[in-house]
Design an enzyme around this catalytic site. Sequence first.
Site, PDB file in Angstrom:
ATOM      1  N   GLU A 192       0.831  -1.215   0.000  1.00 13.60           N
ATOM      2  CA  GLU A 192       0.000   0.000   0.000  1.00 13.60           C
ATOM      3  C   GLU A 192       0.863   1.261   0.000  1.00 13.60           C
ATOM      4  O   GLU A 192       0.765   2.126   0.865  1.00 13.60           O
ATOM      5  CB  GLU A 192      -0.952  -0.021   1.201  1.00 13.60           C
ATOM      6  CG  GLU A 192      -1.941  -1.169   1.141  1.00 13.60           C
ATOM      7  CD  GLU A 192      -2.944  -1.161   2.268  1.00 13.60           C
ATOM      8  OE1 GLU A 192      -4.078  -1.652   2.068  1.00 13.60           O
ATOM      9  OE2 GLU A 192      -2.621  -0.682   3.373  1.00 13.60           O
ATOM     10  N   GLU A 233      -5.774  -8.173  -1.120  1.00 12.71           N
ATOM     11  CA  GLU A 233      -6.420  -7.852   0.163  1.00 12.71           C
ATOM     12  C   GLU A 233      -7.859  -7.468  -0.089  1.00 12.71           C
ATOM     13  O   GLU A 233      -8.139  -6.582  -0.895  1.00 12.71           O
ATOM     14  CB  GLU A 233      -5.737  -6.682   0.889  1.00 12.71           C
ATOM     15  CG  GLU A 233      -4.450  -7.003   1.593  1.00 12.71           C
ATOM     16  CD  GLU A 233      -3.983  -5.836   2.465  1.00 12.71           C
ATOM     17  OE1 GLU A 233      -4.839  -5.129   3.041  1.00 12.71           O
ATOM     18  OE2 GLU A 233      -2.762  -5.637   2.563  1.00 12.71           O
TER      19      GLU A 233
END
Length: 498
Positions: free
Chosen positions: A204, A396
């Site tokens: 991320e 995710e």
Amino acid sequence: MGFSKDFLWGGATAANQYEGGVFEGGAGLATADVMTNGSHTVRRQVTWKKEDGTTGSTPLCFGSDERDLPEGAVPCLLDDEKYYYPSHIASDFYHHYKEDIKLCAEEGFNCLRFSMKWSRIFPNGDDETPNEEGLKFYEDIFDECHKYNIEPLVTLSHYETPLALAAKYNGWADRRLVDAFVKYATTVFKRYEGKVKYYLTFNEINCIEAAPFVTAGLIHGNKQNVASAAYHQFIASAKTVLAAHKDFPSIKVGMMLAFGPCYGLTADPEDQLIAMQRENNTLFFSDVQMLGFYPQYKLEEYKREGIVLPKLEGDDELLKAGVCDFLSFSCYGSSTVTTHPEEGEKGEGNGGSQERQVRNPYLSTNAWGWATDPQCLRIALNKFYNRYHCPLWCVENGIGWNDKFEDGTVHDDYRIDYMRANIKSMRDAVEYDGIELMGYLYWGCVDMVSNGEGEMAKRYGQIYVDADNLGKGTFKRSLKDSYYWYQKCIKSNGEDLD
């Protein structure tokens, strides 16, 4: 038409939330190891000390307005019983990895995402030689995975900059971390050649703007330092990709983006404009790593703010040559924004400024205010594929809940409903839109510490772990209803969602 026969089904974890064993095997500390636990309403803190002996803690996690530690403060562990550091025990995967991998195999996984703790391999981040105990620990994990025909996906840096590099250099604001990271990456490429095929560089990466300490080890996270740190991570990623292509051709290196579609609340063009700008602020990071250059809209923003990139000769060519092999991403839902402060109920959760983020009246939310969006994956996948024309991987996706453990299990119909809607959304993108999708990894397949709060109470897993917010419990594993549902889904290759 449907998911390919070699589709990668499984789950995803992160060392600082799952692994534990912080003081075992010769490991060094990471930035996550000095972060205390918080709660639903209290943010996690970073503990620190000054030369004069002054100590304290500062909330440098997601959702906090704090960007800096006090002048002269160095992040460190404090010997004070009022602080609990959840990464130190987490879910104790360090001692349960054989059991957990076996349970995942029995669920039907053919892929499992881990992160490697950089400071378990190089305790100070830039040591001359690696720590053999750390290398052996991960090797044993990969061997256990292959025992069950599970493909490991390894994140090289998942919110865990070595603490020594944060204290010494202000983390990724300093270019010296580039060479240290590439040395770490190539060390593990060589050690695990033939055992690990897929790697991600930075988890991320776009969250650096929301949480500079968490993402990049920045003790001082002003805008210039954040821009410099992101630039250095881009350079490190490009060098890592090129090193893999040159010396380890069987390895594929991807990037990882946190993404959720952003909607304008009203038909007012101003709402649509701000929604577009929010998404651009995220897609800037994938633009650099997948297209190989800084988009003009970001360069104009830097010019307005007086930010200067720490560019060296040859960097432009490096970024262009070192684009990633695939784009992986997290997507938990969507956000909704408006320029009309009188409209809409204020929103919570991941995604943008709270002043303008509002609840979407068409979506339900969990106890933490995160919206469940049944179309989010299809929208995200189309946006990525039409922009980058590359292989995609959802690594995710999940929902946190305050699960109730009763009669030896958790009856989590809410999690099953969430997964059903998201997998259908993803399947529609493949079947109707022709998206090239590598796999789906459910986040937190085993209960672990939540990132934003540092709690065990916010549970994502399909496997229950008997531990509380202070690391107390038996750590016994138990199977939730969602475990059996996902097992059936995987067995049918995503066709049976009943």
